[in-house]
Design a protein around this motif. Structure first.
Motif: not given
Length: 296
Positions: A75-81, A95-100, A105-108
């Motif tokens: 699971v990978v999350v990105y924003d602008s920078n 990412a915190n929401l997806l983990w909780k 596995n840890p969210v990247m």
């Protein structure tokens, strides 16, 4: 931070290239890539296969309806920078929401976000929002990136596809196939042909020195090199590992682990591993790595 970690652009790039006969992206459990930027930015362009992170009426992130977090390998999350985990950012909040809420596995979080990734790999930008299973299955990969912007490993198609050479700015090729090349018509490109069969009797060891000299010459000029074989998992990987042992003075274990992280499908045969052990001894003066400790 528990359950959250930063990854470099190269790591996401390599995730998107995994697979032999078919792209791993066609496996619905392989990767969930989430774009946490605003809707206009996402619609303008985003990383291939990325989904827009949904929000509720209060502008809070929600779980994508088909996320199935407990099933996803990555699971990978990105924003602008986003470049650190010390300041609240859209990527970190998402990412915190997806983990909780259930990621197994840890969210990247993609370090540097879309800005850095798209600058490095503009050819992986798209406006396409929905991919059918057939389209995902048909995605043609790029070579695996071993050293950012400098060293790549791939299969015969990678070594003979003009747009790949252009996009990755390849200037040098090490062809590990028995067959001669059919491409390399671009001015200023250089070729080393290591004509060796992929079997237990093949001698790659005697070619390690010339491969390392070829690489050293290109690295001095910061020219990118593609090392390729028929499938991209045996002979060419063996040559790459020998190069890493030489260039960084890594042990065989360190070089192999780096390659395995880049491409989980690598599979040098036992004879090639023994030749690499011999190479490690030549570079370091003694054998450091116990081959039995390497799961190959």
């Amino acid at each position: 931070m528990e359950g959250i970690k930063l990854i470099e652009s190269t790591e996401l790039y390599n995730m998107l290239q995994q697979g032999l006969n078919h792209s791993y992206l066609s496996d619905i459990n392989y990767l969930l890539l989430i774009d946490a930027r605003n809707k206009n930015e996402y619609n303008e362009s985003h990383i291939m296969t990325a989904k827009k992170a949904p929000k509720n009426e209060d502008n809070k992130f929600m779980i994508p309806y088909d996320a199935e977090l407990e099933c996803k390998i990555h699971v990978v999350v990105y924003d602008s920078n986003t470049s650190a985990l010390t300041v609240s950012t859209p990527a970190l909040d998402c990412a915190n929401l997806l983990w909780k809420t259930g990621s197994r596995n840890p969210v990247m979080i993609l370090k540097g976000g879309y800005e850095e990734f798209s600058a490095l790999y503009p050819f992986l930008r798209t406006q396409k929002i929905i991919f059918t299973p057939r389209e995902l299955d048909a995605i043609e990969s790029y070579p695996i990136e071993v050293l950012q912007g400098l060293l790549y490993v791939g299969n015969w198609r990678h070594g003979n596809t003009p747009h790949i050479q252009k996009h990755l700015k390849i200037k040098g090729h090490i062809n590990c196939c028995v067959e001669a090349e059919t491409f390399f018509s671009e001015p200023g490109t250089h070729l080393l042909h290591i004509q060796v069969d992929d079997n237990m009797e093949a001698d790659l060891f005697s070619h390690f020195k010339s491969a390392c000299e070829f690489i050293d010459t290109h690295f001095e000029e910061e020219f990118a090199v593609l090392v390729f074989g028929l499938l991209g998992i045996g002979r060419c990987v063996t040559v790459i590992i020998a190069i890493l042992i030489h260039h960084f003075k890594w042990t065989l274990q360190e070089a192999y682990s780096h390659m395995k992280k880049c491409n989980e499908a690598i599979k040098p045969n036992q004879s090639f591993m023994e030749q690499l052990s011999q190479w490690e001894e030549e570079i370091h003066g003694s054998k450091i790595t116990d081959l039995e400790s390497i799961n190959y």
